[in-house]
Design a protein around this motif. Structure first.
Motif, PDB file in Angstrom:
ATOM      1  N   GLU A 254     -27.589  -0.990   2.229  1.00  0.00           N
ATOM      2  CA  GLU A 254     -28.913  -1.492   1.745  1.00  0.00           C
ATOM      3  C   GLU A 254     -28.630  -2.984   1.068  1.00  0.00           C
ATOM      4  O   GLU A 254     -29.538  -3.697   1.142  1.00  0.00           O
ATOM      5  N   VAL A 255     -27.575  -3.048   0.391  1.00  0.00           N
ATOM      6  CA  VAL A 255     -27.166  -4.550  -0.185  1.00  0.00           C
ATOM      7  C   VAL A 255     -27.368  -5.616   1.076  1.00  0.00           C
ATOM      8  O   VAL A 255     -27.980  -6.563   0.886  1.00  0.00           O
ATOM      9  N   GLU A 256     -26.459  -5.326   2.173  1.00  0.00           N
ATOM     10  CA  GLU A 256     -26.317  -6.391   3.173  1.00  0.00           C
ATOM     11  C   GLU A 256     -27.848  -6.304   3.885  1.00  0.00           C
ATOM     12  O   GLU A 256     -27.854  -7.525   4.295  1.00  0.00           O
ATOM     13  N   ASN A 257     -28.631  -5.583   3.813  1.00  0.00           N
ATOM     14  CA  ASN A 257     -29.969  -5.637   4.711  1.00  0.00           C
ATOM     15  C   ASN A 257     -30.918  -6.175   3.710  1.00  0.00           C
ATOM     16  O   ASN A 257     -31.991  -6.408   4.243  1.00  0.00           O
ATOM     17  N   LEU A 258     -30.756  -6.201   2.563  1.00  0.00           N
ATOM     18  CA  LEU A 258     -31.823  -6.542   1.288  1.00  0.00           C
ATOM     19  C   LEU A 258     -32.650  -7.670   1.741  1.00  0.00           C
ATOM     20  O   LEU A 258     -33.690  -7.694   1.710  1.00  0.00           O
ATOM     21  N   LYS A 259     -32.015  -8.662   1.935  1.00  0.00           N
ATOM     22  CA  LYS A 259     -32.911  -9.994   2.090  1.00  0.00           C
ATOM     23  C   LYS A 259     -33.631  -9.960   3.281  1.00  0.00           C
ATOM     24  O   LYS A 259     -34.735 -10.377   3.068  1.00  0.00           O
ATOM     25  N   SER A 260     -33.050  -9.764   4.304  1.00  0.00           N
ATOM     26  CA  SER A 260     -33.903  -9.479   5.669  1.00  0.00           C
ATOM     27  C   SER A 260     -35.005  -8.507   5.430  1.00  0.00           C
ATOM     28  O   SER A 260     -36.174  -8.712   5.954  1.00  0.00           O
ATOM     29  N   THR A 261     -34.726  -7.632   4.960  1.00  0.00           N
ATOM     30  CA  THR A 261     -35.786  -6.423   4.866  1.00  0.00           C
ATOM     31  C   THR A 261     -36.876  -6.921   3.869  1.00  0.00           C
ATOM     32  O   THR A 261     -37.837  -6.834   4.251  1.00  0.00           O
ATOM     33  N   LEU A 262     -36.460  -7.655   2.677  1.00  0.00           N
ATOM     34  CA  LEU A 262     -37.622  -7.872   1.905  1.00  0.00           C
ATOM     35  C   LEU A 262     -38.452  -9.058   2.524  1.00  0.00           C
ATOM     36  O   LEU A 262     -39.759  -9.319   2.276  1.00  0.00           O
ATOM     37  N   LEU A 263     -37.858 -10.097   3.182  1.00  0.00           N
ATOM     38  CA  LEU A 263     -38.555 -11.316   3.422  1.00  0.00           C
ATOM     39  C   LEU A 263     -39.565 -10.831   4.541  1.00  0.00           C
ATOM     40  O   LEU A 263     -40.449 -11.182   4.912  1.00  0.00           O
ATOM     41  N   GLU A 264     -38.921  -9.766   5.422  1.00  0.00           N
ATOM     42  CA  GLU A 264     -39.891  -9.288   6.568  1.00  0.00           C
ATOM     43  C   GLU A 264     -41.219  -8.713   5.851  1.00  0.00           C
ATOM     44  O   GLU A 264     -42.159  -8.840   6.283  1.00  0.00           O
ATOM     45  N   LEU A 265     -40.882  -7.779   4.891  1.00  0.00           N
ATOM     46  CA  LEU A 265     -42.087  -7.073   4.417  1.00  0.00           C
ATOM     47  C   LEU A 265     -43.146  -8.152   3.671  1.00  0.00           C
ATOM     48  O   LEU A 265     -44.038  -7.747   3.626  1.00  0.00           O
ATOM     49  N   LEU A 266     -42.370  -9.533   3.320  1.00  0.00           N
ATOM     50  CA  LEU A 266     -43.385 -10.517   2.696  1.00  0.00           C
ATOM     51  C   LEU A 266     -43.683 -11.410   3.335  1.00  0.00           C
ATOM     52  O   LEU A 266     -44.183 -12.621   2.704  1.00  0.00           O
TER      53      LEU A 266
END
Length: 420
Positions: A254-266
């Motif tokens: 979860e931590v490793e994928n956090l930034k890409s996940t959130l930036l994609e959502l936003l």
């Protein structure tokens, strides 16, 4: 049975130290606190404390010190995933009028500093690095034994040692274990000095609903130099079940994928709010992951001379900001019940259970309902949800429904008004 003269408290978190302060100051009971950690914890993000908890902290003499370290954040601002604000609500106007207190967001480390300072001033002994391994009692008292071979005996034992309580596991209710709520959180603290000016101007809890969970920012210091942000989302249990290794591996992913996940959502988020969210995510270097566990309703809270309080008894999801407040209410009710002369511990604990359980059950269910907005959805349903929330908040504010205390009446509850 004579009134307790000495209380042994397991756990030096908010529940344990609040119990120690209250029982010593108000009931004149000698207290000693044992904590499993080798030193005061530096873990945690920021905690929300509403009116009902702040009033009790004031009665403990701690409110002003906490207020000087935290941020009064009584407003909720909801943003659409595209960045525009869709509605605001004052979460404490009615309850503040009734109690004199609003809502405080404070770093957990700051909260514990205040508690430890108060315990030191009160000369309350706190022993760290004490792992509880045994509990035994007889007609004379209750004895606790620790892994290092030391032991202690008192008239009453209070388990304030959190959701993974050793007092509960070893003695009070061994068959009751925490369960995963289905929601996990990722959070961090970030200084506002390197962020856009909008970060320093944040007022209250600012939240954005996404298709994959809730993202929120809030100031957590009095001067606004630090913000707390979290992403709360539905997450399946790791393969292989609820194991420590499984959760550690899931946390890393979860931590490793956090930034890409959130930036994609936003990716479609615009304007000042959208820019701020993206910058917060980009500048965050350290994040913490934790799966949200809770206690099932209906467990045992006492056995003989032992009582469990706070999260040890009724840990709930954090989505109602009631964890600390419920522990404080536990402490104050117990204190009042103990002051009645001639009442046995059996009677005290039975009446305590009768008075507290409906209240904690109500808050547990509220927290669970509030957690539903963290669940996954599709873009179409998210849009409908945003429209519905916008309309509800518009009517709420236009008709000044806050004057009716909708949703705030539990925050004006005063445990010291209970008939004992």
């Amino acid at each position: 049975m004579a009134s307790p003269q000495k209380a042994i408290i397991i756990g030096a978190g908010p529940a344990g130290l609040a119990a120690a302060l209250r029982l010593q100051q108000y009931n004149h009971i000698s207290v000693v606190v044992y904590e499993i950690r080798p030193e005061p914890t530096t873990l945690g993000g920021a905690i929300g404390i509403p009116s009902n908890g702040l009033r009790l902290l004031h009665r403990l003499g701690l409110y002003e010190a906490l207020r000087a370290r935290g941020s009064e954040t009584s407003n909720l601002v909801l943003h659409a995933v595209k960045g525009n604000a869709i509605g605001t609500a004052d979460l404490t106007s009615w309850s503040k009028e009734k109690t004199g207190f609003g809502y405080l967001r404070i770093r957990r480390t700051s909260l514990m500093e205040v508690f430890y300072d108060a315990a030191k001033e009160a000369e309350i002994p706190i022993h760290h690095h004490k792992r509880l391994v045994g509990i035994a009692e007889n007609s004379e008292g209750v004895t606790v034994t620790f892994e290092d071979g030391t032991s202690d005996t008192g008239d009453v034992l209070l388990g304030c040692d959190g959701i993974h309580s050793a007092v509960r596991k070893l003695y009070v209710d061994p068959d009751m274990s925490p369960e995963y709520s289905g929601i996990s959180n990722i959070f961090s603290l970030l200084p506002t000095s390197t962020l856009p000016p909008a970060a320093s101007a944040l007022d209250g809890l600012n939240a954005t609903l996404t298709t994959d969970g809730l993202l929120a920012l809030s100031p957590c210091t009095a001067a606004g130099e630090m913000i707390y942000w979290f992403f709360s989302r539905q997450l399946e249990m790791p393969p292989g079940g609820d194991s420590r290794d499984g959760w550690e591996e899931r946390g890393k992913q979860e931590v490793e994928n956090l930034k890409s996940t959130l930036l994609e959502l936003l990716k479609d988020s615009k304007g000042e709010w959208g820019r701020l969210l993206k910058e917060v995510i980009r500048q965050t270097e350290v994040v913490k992951f934790y799966p949200v566990f809770r206690m099932r309703l209906g467990g045992k809270w006492s056995r003989g001379r032992c009582l469990i309080l706070g999260d040890a008894a009724h840990a709930m999801q954090p989505h109602a900001s009631q964890g600390v407040s419920m522990a404080l209410e536990d402490v104050f009710l117990l204190s009042r019940l103990l002051e009645v002369p001639g009442r046995s511990l059996d009677d005290v604990f039975a009446l305590y259970d009768q008075k507290r359980r409906p209240r904690t059950d109500e808050m547990t269910r509220t927290a669970e309902r509030n957690g539903n907005v963290r669940k996954k959805t599709d873009p179409w349903r998210l849009w409908l949800q945003e429209c519905a929330v916008s309309g509800i908040l518009a009517v709420y504010n236009l008709c000044k429904l806050d004057r009716l205390g909708l949703g705030q009446k539990p925050l004006a509850y005063d445990v010291e008004e209970e008939e004992v």
